[in-house]
Enzyme design. Structure first.
Site, PDB file in Angstrom:
ATOM      1  CG  ASP A  62      -6.424 -10.640   7.363  1.00  0.00           C
ATOM      2  OD1 ASP A  62      -6.866 -10.074   8.373  1.00  0.00           O
ATOM      3  OD2 ASP A  62      -6.638 -10.231   6.206  1.00  0.00           O
ATOM      4  CG  ASN A  63      -4.791  -8.171  12.230  1.00  0.00           C
ATOM      5  OD1 ASN A  63      -5.664  -8.016  11.366  1.00  0.00           O
ATOM      6  ND2 ASN A  63      -4.251  -7.151  12.876  1.00  0.00           N
ATOM      7  CB  THR A  66     -11.666  -5.242   9.043  1.00  0.00           C
ATOM      8  OG1 THR A  66     -10.490  -5.216   8.227  1.00  0.00           O
ATOM      9  CG2 THR A  66     -11.615  -4.113  10.050  1.00  0.00           C
ATOM     10  CG  LEU A  93       4.946 -11.406   8.688  1.00  0.00           C
ATOM     11  CD1 LEU A  93       4.642 -11.173   7.212  1.00  0.00           C
ATOM     12  CD2 LEU A  93       3.646 -11.512   9.489  1.00  0.00           C
ATOM     13  CE1 TYR A 181      -6.846   3.322   4.116  1.00  0.00           C
ATOM     14  CE2 TYR A 181      -7.388   5.180   2.708  1.00  0.00           C
ATOM     15  CZ  TYR A 181      -7.143   3.830   2.868  1.00  0.00           C
ATOM     16  OH  TYR A 181      -7.197   2.983   1.778  1.00  0.00           O
ATOM     17  CE  LYS A 185      -3.665   2.189   2.774  1.00  0.00           C
ATOM     18  NZ  LYS A 185      -3.172   0.813   2.515  1.00  0.00           N
TER      19      LYS A 185
END
Length: 358
Positions: A62-63, A66, A93, A181, A185
């Site tokens: 996670d960054n 949020t 990663l 969004y 997606k």
């Protein structure tokens, strides 16, 4: 105080012997500090503690744009097999372990936040998904990849296609206020299917329909936590527009069960709706239910705030035939029970508890 471990145990019970497939396996969970991520973490922690012969290893990525770090380390219940990695899925990663499962749940799901972070929303769904698919290519023994899409990809469906099946292609604007969004997606789904077709990556796609449960933040303006916060603080429940727009709501234990069923039993390269098709309800009536559960609160109808993107679908209800047919998916927690659990949980949270009245 609501014990959220009850939800975790419900998931494990419903999944049955399939949970043993995680024994000794290594899982990369992108978005591990988000609302859904924290429930995956809780489930894997419980499996390691009480179910699996060999613990599974989990890398939570996670960054924290949020996300919440407490999602990984909730209540100090550390598990040496669960590792937090502060990283961005849009970049390569730092994972050198052989992976058995990848869950791509990284993203910005709240309308308020994806309006605030439109480019980051696109990047996590598009570049982030491509990055994880490339990682999947380097793991030839990979058993499954789960890509989180959204019911928003259907847009505002034609009434003839409500409940909405996976075969419905959607009615979505590529330039509208929700496009960052919705369209990202959709493109994430395209990327997933291409990697399945071209490289045989065992990726499955899930389209969640309005999942709710403990761990949601009230300030992201999603309706259940927003109503709960207002009700617990003695404020009128703010209903956008005329309140006739409808949704179905899927409680988190049913949702996590369905997601893992898709991962473990779904057909690679295919999409599955996961939700609860039994409780389509208008926002006005949902607010009315809250007034019954939290005495003293009232409703009010307001214009859509500037921080909330326009173009909200008028109806959203899943056709779950495919999930029921492929792996006998069923949502058991009805909205009234889910609301009771959520309100009980929120009543014990510092971010939700009633504020002192002046």
């Amino acid at each position: 105080m609501y014990d959220t471990n009850k939800d975790t145990l419900e998931c494990i019970r419903k999944l049955g012997p399939d949970v043993k497939r995680f024994s000794g396996k290594t899982i990369l969970l992108a978005g591990g500090a988000g609302f859904l991520g924290r429930h995956f973490i809780a489930l894997f922690r419980e499996l390691n503690k009480n179910i699996l012969e060999k613990p599974c290893r989990v890398f939570s990525i996670d960054n924290f744009i949020t996300g919440d770090r407490n999602a990984v380390y909730g209540d100090g219940k550390l598990d040496p097999n669960i590792t937090e990695v502060w990283a961005d899925v849009t970049a390569p990663l730092p994972i050198r372990e052989d992976l058995d499962f990848i869950i791509q749940a990284a993203g910005v799901a709240s309308p308020v936040f994806y309006m605030k972070y439109p480019l980051e929303t696109i990047e996590s769904a598009v570049q982030g998904t491509k990055s994880l698919m490339e990682l999947a290519r380097r793991n030839p023994k990979l058993e499954g990849v789960l890509y989180f899409s959204s019911s928003e990809i259907y847009g505002d469906p034609d009434p003839a296609f409500v409940p909405t099946p996976e075969t419905y292609h959607g009615y979505v604007s590529s330039t509208g206020p929700r496009a960052c969004y919705d369209e990202s997606k959709r493109l994430g789904e395209t990327i997933s299917v291409i990697y399945n077709q071209k490289y045989n990556i065992p990726v499955k796609i899930v389209r969640p329909f309005n999942v709710f449960g403990p761990g949601m933040k009230h300030n992201d303006r999603r309706v259940v936590p927003m109503f709960t916060y207002e009700a617990l603080n003695g404020r009128p429940l703010s209903i956008h527009g005329d309140g006739r727009q409808t949704r179905t709501f899927c409680y988190i234990s049913d949702a996590i069960t369905g997601f893992l069923q898709v991962l473990l039993k779904g057909e690679p390269g295919e999409a599955y709706n996961i939700g609860n098709s039994n409780n389509e309800i208008s926002m006005a009536d949902l607010a009315l239910n809250f007034t019954k559960l939290v005495p003293g609160c009232e409703r009010r109808f307001i214009d859509y705030p500037e921080t909330y993107p326009a173009g909200e679908p008028q109806r959203r209800c899943p056709d779950l035939t495919k999930a029921k047919t492929h792996f006998n998916y069923q949502a058991d927690v009805e909205i009234e029970e889910g609301m009771k659990r959520f309100i009980e949980w929120a009543s014990g949270q510092a971010d939700y508890i009633p504020q002192a009245k002046s």
